[in-house]
Design a protein around this motif. Structure first.
Motif, PDB file in Angstrom:
ATOM      1  N   ILE A  11      64.914 -76.031  17.019  1.00  0.00           N
ATOM      2  CA  ILE A  11      65.276 -77.262  18.140  1.00  0.00           C
ATOM      3  C   ILE A  11      65.127 -76.998  19.506  1.00  0.00           C
ATOM      4  CG2 ILE A  11      65.985 -80.046  18.649  1.00  0.00           C
ATOM      5  CD1 ILE A  11      64.048 -79.543  16.116  1.00  0.00           C
ATOM      6  N   ASP A  12      64.739 -77.217  20.849  1.00  0.00           N
ATOM      7  CA  ASP A  12      65.295 -77.235  21.796  1.00  0.00           C
ATOM      8  C   ASP A  12      65.705 -78.170  23.068  1.00  0.00           C
ATOM      9  OD1 ASP A  12      67.319 -76.031  24.434  1.00  0.00           O
ATOM     10  OD2 ASP A  12      65.134 -74.494  24.795  1.00  0.00           O
ATOM     11  N   GLY A  13      66.493 -78.788  22.685  1.00  0.00           N
ATOM     12  CA  GLY A  13      66.503 -80.318  23.341  1.00  0.00           C
ATOM     13  C   GLY A  13      65.492 -80.834  22.215  1.00  0.00           C
ATOM     14  N   SER A  14      64.097 -81.274  23.119  1.00  0.00           N
ATOM     15  CA  SER A  14      62.959 -82.431  22.884  1.00  0.00           C
ATOM     16  C   SER A  14      61.657 -81.453  23.130  1.00  0.00           C
ATOM     17  CB  SER A  14      62.913 -82.904  23.631  1.00  0.00           C
ATOM     18  OG  SER A  14      62.065 -82.553  25.246  1.00  0.00           O
ATOM     19  N   VAL A  15      62.297 -80.181  22.149  1.00  0.00           N
ATOM     20  CA  VAL A  15      61.001 -79.421  21.891  1.00  0.00           C
ATOM     21  C   VAL A  15      61.506 -78.601  20.379  1.00  0.00           C
ATOM     22  CG1 VAL A  15      60.116 -76.739  23.011  1.00  0.00           C
ATOM     23  CG2 VAL A  15      60.472 -78.596  24.798  1.00  0.00           C
ATOM     24  N   VAL A  16      59.983 -78.699  19.708  1.00  0.00           N
ATOM     25  CA  VAL A  16      60.270 -77.984  18.651  1.00  0.00           C
ATOM     26  C   VAL A  16      59.716 -77.153  18.159  1.00  0.00           C
ATOM     27  CG1 VAL A  16      59.323 -78.485  15.972  1.00  0.00           C
ATOM     28  CG2 VAL A  16      60.785 -80.223  17.493  1.00  0.00           C
ATOM     29  N   ARG A  17      59.787 -76.296  17.388  1.00  0.00           N
ATOM     30  CA  ARG A  17      59.096 -74.783  17.442  1.00  0.00           C
ATOM     31  C   ARG A  17      58.793 -74.799  15.700  1.00  0.00           C
ATOM     32  NH1 ARG A  17      61.780 -73.636  22.669  1.00  0.00           N
ATOM     33  NH2 ARG A  17      60.111 -73.329  24.044  1.00  0.00           N
ATOM     34  N   CYS A  18      57.898 -74.415  15.562  1.00  0.00           N
ATOM     35  CA  CYS A  18      58.393 -73.849  13.822  1.00  0.00           C
ATOM     36  C   CYS A  18      56.886 -73.257  13.917  1.00  0.00           C
ATOM     37  CB  CYS A  18      57.774 -75.026  13.310  1.00  0.00           C
ATOM     38  SG  CYS A  18      57.062 -76.552  13.267  1.00  0.00           S
ATOM     39  N   LEU A  19      56.263 -72.755  12.590  1.00  0.00           N
ATOM     40  CA  LEU A  19      55.342 -71.677  11.790  1.00  0.00           C
ATOM     41  C   LEU A  19      54.922 -73.308  10.441  1.00  0.00           C
ATOM     42  CD1 LEU A  19      56.071 -68.279  10.445  1.00  0.00           C
ATOM     43  CD2 LEU A  19      55.336 -69.632  12.246  1.00  0.00           C
ATOM     44  N   VAL A  20      53.337 -73.476  10.548  1.00  0.00           N
ATOM     45  CA  VAL A  20      52.984 -74.111   9.754  1.00  0.00           C
ATOM     46  C   VAL A  20      52.290 -73.523   9.204  1.00  0.00           C
ATOM     47  CG1 VAL A  20      51.169 -76.401   9.619  1.00  0.00           C
ATOM     48  CG2 VAL A  20      53.020 -76.085  11.719  1.00  0.00           C
ATOM     49  N   CYS A  21      51.675 -73.683   7.987  1.00  0.00           N
ATOM     50  CA  CYS A  21      50.834 -72.677   7.307  1.00  0.00           C
ATOM     51  C   CYS A  21      50.322 -73.916   5.896  1.00  0.00           C
ATOM     52  CB  CYS A  21      51.878 -71.804   6.138  1.00  0.00           C
ATOM     53  SG  CYS A  21      50.795 -70.883   5.022  1.00  0.00           S
ATOM     54  N   GLY A  22      49.114 -73.293   6.445  1.00  0.00           N
ATOM     55  CA  GLY A  22      47.775 -74.689   5.872  1.00  0.00           C
ATOM     56  C   GLY A  22      48.089 -75.272   6.864  1.00  0.00           C
ATOM     57  N   SER A  23      47.864 -76.830   5.806  1.00  0.00           N
ATOM     58  CA  SER A  23      47.687 -78.670   6.058  1.00  0.00           C
ATOM     59  C   SER A  23      48.551 -78.707   7.295  1.00  0.00           C
ATOM     60  CB  SER A  23      47.080 -79.152   5.295  1.00  0.00           C
ATOM     61  OG  SER A  23      47.270 -80.449   5.920  1.00  0.00           O
ATOM     62  N   PHE A  24      48.058 -79.325   8.414  1.00  0.00           N
ATOM     63  CA  PHE A  24      48.539 -79.808   9.759  1.00  0.00           C
ATOM     64  C   PHE A  24      49.165 -80.938   9.033  1.00  0.00           C
ATOM     65  CE2 PHE A  24      47.980 -76.798  12.793  1.00  0.00           C
ATOM     66  CZ  PHE A  24      48.744 -76.177  13.548  1.00  0.00           C
ATOM     67  N   GLN A  25      49.116 -81.826   8.160  1.00  0.00           N
ATOM     68  CA  GLN A  25      49.650 -83.247   7.832  1.00  0.00           C
ATOM     69  C   GLN A  25      50.848 -83.420   7.614  1.00  0.00           C
ATOM     70  OE1 GLN A  25      46.572 -85.916   8.204  1.00  0.00           O
ATOM     71  NE2 GLN A  25      48.271 -87.033   7.903  1.00  0.00           N
ATOM     72  N   PRO A  26      51.485 -82.669   6.920  1.00  0.00           N
ATOM     73  CA  PRO A  26      52.706 -83.211   6.613  1.00  0.00           C
ATOM     74  C   PRO A  26      53.425 -82.538   7.835  1.00  0.00           C
ATOM     75  CG  PRO A  26      51.780 -81.549   4.631  1.00  0.00           C
ATOM     76  CD  PRO A  26      51.023 -82.150   5.789  1.00  0.00           C
ATOM     77  N   PHE A  27      53.466 -82.091   8.469  1.00  0.00           N
ATOM     78  CA  PHE A  27      54.054 -82.103  10.007  1.00  0.00           C
ATOM     79  C   PHE A  27      53.458 -83.176  10.786  1.00  0.00           C
ATOM     80  CE2 PHE A  27      53.652 -80.290  14.094  1.00  0.00           C
ATOM     81  CZ  PHE A  27      55.165 -79.530  14.216  1.00  0.00           C
ATOM     82  N   LEU A  28      52.494 -83.548  11.194  1.00  0.00           N
ATOM     83  CA  LEU A  28      52.605 -84.457  11.420  1.00  0.00           C
ATOM     84  C   LEU A  28      53.036 -85.814  10.995  1.00  0.00           C
ATOM     85  CD1 LEU A  28      48.481 -84.258  12.436  1.00  0.00           C
ATOM     86  CD2 LEU A  28      50.796 -83.319  13.854  1.00  0.00           C
ATOM     87  N   GLU A  29      52.308 -86.512  10.069  1.00  0.00           N
ATOM     88  CA  GLU A  29      53.848 -87.044   9.619  1.00  0.00           C
ATOM     89  C   GLU A  29      55.459 -86.684   9.810  1.00  0.00           C
ATOM     90  OE1 GLU A  29      52.633 -87.267   5.272  1.00  0.00           O
ATOM     91  OE2 GLU A  29      50.528 -87.244   5.423  1.00  0.00           O
ATOM     92  N   ALA A  30      55.632 -85.595   9.333  1.00  0.00           N
ATOM     93  CA  ALA A  30      56.668 -86.137  10.083  1.00  0.00           C
ATOM     94  C   ALA A  30      57.835 -85.918  11.407  1.00  0.00           C
ATOM     95  CB  ALA A  30      57.306 -84.495  10.010  1.00  0.00           C
ATOM     96  N   LEU A  31      56.225 -86.414  12.049  1.00  0.00           N
ATOM     97  CA  LEU A  31      56.120 -86.660  13.495  1.00  0.00           C
ATOM     98  C   LEU A  31      55.669 -87.383  13.802  1.00  0.00           C
ATOM     99  CD1 LEU A  31      54.920 -83.882  15.482  1.00  0.00           C
ATOM    100  CD2 LEU A  31      57.000 -83.950  14.830  1.00  0.00           C
ATOM    101  N   ARG A  32      55.541 -88.640  12.549  1.00  0.00           N
ATOM    102  CA  ARG A  32      54.674 -89.854  12.875  1.00  0.00           C
ATOM    103  C   ARG A  32      56.402 -91.208  13.544  1.00  0.00           C
ATOM    104  NH1 ARG A  32      52.497 -93.099   8.019  1.00  0.00           N
ATOM    105  NH2 ARG A  32      50.951 -90.864   8.820  1.00  0.00           N
ATOM    106  N   GLY A  33      56.024 -91.693  14.385  1.00  0.00           N
ATOM    107  CA  GLY A  33      56.724 -92.484  15.404  1.00  0.00           C
ATOM    108  C   GLY A  33      57.451 -92.008  16.923  1.00  0.00           C
ATOM    109  N   TYR A  34      57.254 -90.852  16.706  1.00  0.00           N
ATOM    110  CA  TYR A  34      57.882 -89.920  17.927  1.00  0.00           C
ATOM    111  C   TYR A  34      56.168 -90.000  18.801  1.00  0.00           C
ATOM    112  CZ  TYR A  34      62.133 -89.611  15.518  1.00  0.00           C
ATOM    113  OH  TYR A  34      63.854 -89.616  14.490  1.00  0.00           O
ATOM    114  N   GLU A  35      56.933 -89.921  20.413  1.00  0.00           N
ATOM    115  CA  GLU A  35      55.948 -90.314  21.124  1.00  0.00           C
ATOM    116  C   GLU A  35      55.295 -88.401  21.529  1.00  0.00           C
ATOM    117  OE1 GLU A  35      54.958 -90.822  25.668  1.00  0.00           O
ATOM    118  OE2 GLU A  35      56.250 -92.183  24.637  1.00  0.00           O
ATOM    119  N   VAL A  36      54.732 -88.224  21.468  1.00  0.00           N
ATOM    120  CA  VAL A  36      54.398 -86.460  21.918  1.00  0.00           C
ATOM    121  C   VAL A  36      54.187 -86.086  22.962  1.00  0.00           C
ATOM    122  CG1 VAL A  36      53.157 -83.752  21.142  1.00  0.00           C
ATOM    123  CG2 VAL A  36      53.590 -85.576  18.905  1.00  0.00           C
ATOM    124  N   THR A  37      53.918 -85.531  23.725  1.00  0.00           N
ATOM    125  CA  THR A  37      53.937 -85.224  25.027  1.00  0.00           C
ATOM    126  C   THR A  37      53.276 -83.990  25.422  1.00  0.00           C
ATOM    127  OG1 THR A  37      56.247 -84.341  25.837  1.00  0.00           O
ATOM    128  CG2 THR A  37      56.265 -86.618  26.531  1.00  0.00           C
TER     129      THR A  37
END
Length: 68
Positions: free
Chosen positions: A33-59
């Protein structure tokens, strides 16, 4: 045999990212995490990652396939 795809992801959000929710999401690792930026690795489906972002505005969202 199909290999699981690994993506290096960078996401900018409005506000403070939900770091713990993202880190706990299935298939997500190397969360930085760097301020409002998240960097990570996603292995396989993006769905769990996207669910973790639910409720947050992605710019912005960038995803690059890796050879891991």
């Amino acid at each position: 045999m199909t290999e699981t795809q690994v993506q290096r992801v960078a996401v900018s959000l409005v506000g403070v990212p939900p770091a713990e929710r993202i880190a706990r999401a299935s298939g997500v690792s190397d969360v930085q995490i760097d301020g409002s930026v998240v960097r990570c690795l996603v292995c396989g489906s993006f769905q769990p990652f996207l669910e973790a972002l639910r409720g947050y505005e992605v710019t912005s969202l960038q995803s690059i396939s890796t050879e891991e």
